[in-house]
Write a protein that holds these residues in place. Structure first.
Motif, PDB file in Angstrom:
ATOM      1  N   MET A   1       8.743 -12.948  -6.277  1.00 44.20           N
ATOM      2  CA  MET A   1       7.840 -11.785  -5.480  1.00 44.20           C
ATOM      3  C   MET A   1       6.600 -12.463  -5.360  1.00 44.20           C
ATOM      4  N   PRO A   2       5.948 -12.016  -4.356  1.00 47.67           N
ATOM      5  CA  PRO A   2       4.482 -12.374  -4.141  1.00 47.67           C
ATOM      6  C   PRO A   2       3.809 -12.051  -5.464  1.00 47.67           C
ATOM      7  N   PHE A   3       2.743 -13.122  -5.837  1.00 49.38           N
ATOM      8  CA  PHE A   3       1.802 -12.793  -6.725  1.00 49.38           C
ATOM      9  C   PHE A   3       0.776 -11.931  -6.666  1.00 49.38           C
ATOM     10  N   LYS A   4       0.208 -11.431  -7.461  1.00 48.87           N
ATOM     11  CA  LYS A   4      -0.995 -10.598  -7.491  1.00 48.87           C
ATOM     12  C   LYS A   4      -2.361 -11.495  -7.599  1.00 48.87           C
ATOM     13  N   ASP A   5      -3.300 -11.373  -6.666  1.00 46.30           N
ATOM     14  CA  ASP A   5      -4.521 -12.087  -6.767  1.00 46.30           C
ATOM     15  C   ASP A   5      -5.566 -11.834  -7.906  1.00 46.30           C
ATOM     16  N   ILE A   6      -5.519 -12.733  -8.772  1.00 42.68           N
ATOM     17  CA  ILE A   6      -6.388 -12.759 -10.003  1.00 42.68           C
ATOM     18  C   ILE A   6      -7.942 -12.562  -9.297  1.00 42.68           C
ATOM     19  N   GLU A   7      -8.137 -13.385  -8.297  1.00 43.85           N
ATOM     20  CA  GLU A   7      -9.660 -13.397  -7.842  1.00 43.85           C
ATOM     21  C   GLU A   7     -10.034 -12.073  -7.287  1.00 43.85           C
ATOM     22  N   LEU A   8      -9.350 -11.199  -7.196  1.00 42.10           N
ATOM     23  CA  LEU A   8      -9.528  -9.831  -6.465  1.00 42.10           C
ATOM     24  C   LEU A   8     -10.013  -8.792  -7.326  1.00 42.10           C
ATOM     25  N   VAL A   9      -9.933  -9.236  -8.586  1.00 44.77           N
ATOM     26  CA  VAL A   9     -10.296  -8.262  -9.818  1.00 44.77           C
ATOM     27  C   VAL A   9     -11.871  -8.388  -9.805  1.00 44.77           C
ATOM     28  N   ASP A  10     -12.622  -7.178  -9.516  1.00 45.29           N
ATOM     29  CA  ASP A  10     -13.969  -7.493  -9.457  1.00 45.29           C
ATOM     30  C   ASP A  10     -14.476  -7.045 -10.810  1.00 45.29           C
ATOM     31  N   VAL A  11     -14.802  -7.974 -11.853  1.00 46.05           N
ATOM     32  CA  VAL A  11     -15.326  -7.770 -13.316  1.00 46.05           C
ATOM     33  C   VAL A  11     -16.537  -6.785 -13.191  1.00 46.05           C
ATOM     34  N   ASP A  12     -17.458  -7.142 -12.261  1.00 45.81           N
ATOM     35  CA  ASP A  12     -18.541  -6.386 -12.105  1.00 45.81           C
ATOM     36  C   ASP A  12     -18.211  -4.724 -12.175  1.00 45.81           C
ATOM     37  N   VAL A  13     -17.411  -4.562 -11.289  1.00 41.22           N
ATOM     38  CA  VAL A  13     -17.191  -3.119 -11.097  1.00 41.22           C
ATOM     39  C   VAL A  13     -16.677  -2.553 -12.272  1.00 41.22           C
ATOM     40  N   ILE A  14     -15.712  -3.258 -12.886  1.00 41.52           N
ATOM     41  CA  ILE A  14     -14.992  -2.795 -14.111  1.00 41.52           C
ATOM     42  C   ILE A  14     -16.114  -2.597 -15.247  1.00 41.52           C
ATOM     43  N   GLU A  15     -17.232  -3.681 -15.362  1.00 42.70           N
ATOM     44  CA  GLU A  15     -18.101  -3.343 -16.259  1.00 42.70           C
ATOM     45  C   GLU A  15     -19.134  -2.130 -15.772  1.00 42.70           C
ATOM     46  N   LYS A  16     -19.278  -1.846 -14.595  1.00 43.66           N
ATOM     47  CA  LYS A  16     -20.355  -0.809 -14.311  1.00 43.66           C
ATOM     48  C   LYS A  16     -19.397   0.300 -14.676  1.00 43.66           C
ATOM     49  N   VAL A  17     -18.417   0.460 -14.312  1.00 46.14           N
ATOM     50  CA  VAL A  17     -17.651   1.739 -14.544  1.00 46.14           C
ATOM     51  C   VAL A  17     -17.557   2.085 -16.308  1.00 46.14           C
ATOM     52  N   ARG A  18     -17.105   0.859 -16.814  1.00 49.35           N
ATOM     53  CA  ARG A  18     -17.211   1.148 -18.194  1.00 49.35           C
ATOM     54  C   ARG A  18     -18.502   1.689 -18.790  1.00 49.35           C
ATOM     55  N   ALA A  19     -19.695   1.142 -18.317  1.00 48.44           N
ATOM     56  CA  ALA A  19     -20.868   1.497 -18.721  1.00 48.44           C
ATOM     57  C   ALA A  19     -21.101   2.950 -18.305  1.00 48.44           C
ATOM     58  N   SER A  20     -20.898   3.434 -17.227  1.00 49.62           N
ATOM     59  CA  SER A  20     -20.972   4.664 -16.805  1.00 49.62           C
ATOM     60  C   SER A  20     -20.244   5.569 -17.635  1.00 49.62           C
ATOM     61  N   VAL A  21     -18.924   5.277 -17.963  1.00 50.38           N
ATOM     62  CA  VAL A  21     -18.212   6.260 -18.715  1.00 50.38           C
ATOM     63  C   VAL A  21     -18.732   6.269 -20.444  1.00 50.38           C
ATOM     64  N   ILE A  22     -19.162   5.098 -21.019  1.00 49.43           N
ATOM     65  CA  ILE A  22     -19.598   5.124 -22.094  1.00 49.43           C
ATOM     66  C   ILE A  22     -21.008   6.092 -22.392  1.00 49.43           C
ATOM     67  N   SER A  23     -21.887   5.907 -21.010  1.00 57.54           N
ATOM     68  CA  SER A  23     -23.122   6.605 -21.015  1.00 57.54           C
ATOM     69  C   SER A  23     -22.860   8.348 -21.098  1.00 57.54           C
ATOM     70  N   ALA A  24     -21.975   8.553 -20.179  1.00 58.54           N
ATOM     71  CA  ALA A  24     -21.450   9.902 -20.194  1.00 58.54           C
ATOM     72  C   ALA A  24     -20.911  10.425 -21.367  1.00 58.54           C
ATOM     73  N   LEU A  25     -20.058   9.565 -22.203  1.00 53.52           N
ATOM     74  CA  LEU A  25     -19.692   9.982 -23.482  1.00 53.52           C
ATOM     75  C   LEU A  25     -20.752  10.228 -24.561  1.00 53.52           C
ATOM     76  N   ASP A  26     -21.715   9.299 -24.414  1.00 55.37           N
ATOM     77  CA  ASP A  26     -22.989   9.320 -25.346  1.00 55.37           C
ATOM     78  C   ASP A  26     -23.764  10.682 -25.047  1.00 55.37           C
ATOM     79  N   LYS A  27     -23.960  11.021 -23.941  1.00 48.13           N
ATOM     80  CA  LYS A  27     -24.560  12.379 -23.614  1.00 48.13           C
ATOM     81  C   LYS A  27     -23.789  13.416 -24.131  1.00 48.13           C
ATOM     82  N   LEU A  28     -22.650  13.220 -24.302  1.00 47.41           N
ATOM     83  CA  LEU A  28     -21.564  14.373 -24.793  1.00 47.41           C
ATOM     84  C   LEU A  28     -21.410  14.179 -26.356  1.00 47.41           C
TER      85      LEU A  28
END
Length: 145
Positions: free
Chosen positions: A113-140
């Motif tokens: 089957m065709p491979f998934k592209d490793i380079e398409l994973v945007d680590v910066d976006v993942i980290e920003k989402v992670r930071a936002s979730v942690i911030s929201a949880l901290d507020k609660l």
């Protein structure tokens, strides 16, 4: 009746001083694609890793082996030269999605089957989402471990 000595065709996942989060994600990627795997603890160094993983790919009934040492990951296929594995990279512990894609791609290699592209994973976006979730949880006042 099949004896216990018959080995099921599977991807060999060879470990040496492995970071658990990366291993967990690689195995999850293989499982997502429905291909069996076998964990093998093998002694190898940075210098001998490619040779060992190539040898394990040759020994695997399906010709695929993944080597993991610290944060280095090699995906090897038995029909390739030892010095040219499909994937040879180092991941940080937060690059779990990339580790999962390596596992998926190992299984997809077997399924042709065709491979998934490793380079398409945007680590910066993942980290920003992670930071936002942690911030929201901290507020609660919700603490995560």
């Amino acid at each position: 009746m099949i004896g216990n000595s018959v080995e099921i065709p599977c991807i060999f996942v060879c470990l040496n001083n492995t970071k658990e989060p990366l291993l967990r994600e690689i195995l999850a990627g293989i499982e997502e694609e429905g291909i069996p795997y076998k964990l093998k603890n093998i002694e190898f160094s940075d210098e001998t890793m490619q040779r060992c993983i190539h040898s394990e790919a040759q020994n695997s009934k399906i010709g695929i082996a993944i080597g993991i040492m610290n944060s280095r990951i090699i995906l090897q296929y038995s029909k390739l030269k030892e010095e040219n594995p499909l994937i040879n990279l180092k991941l940080n512990l937060y690059e779990k999605e990339k580790a999962r894609i390596v596992g998926c791609n190992a299984a997809r290699l077997y399924k042709i089957m065709p491979f998934k592209d490793i380079e398409l994973v945007d680590v910066d976006v993942i980290e920003k989402v992670r930071a936002s979730v942690i911030s929201a949880l901290d507020k609660l006042n919700i603490k995560i471990s």
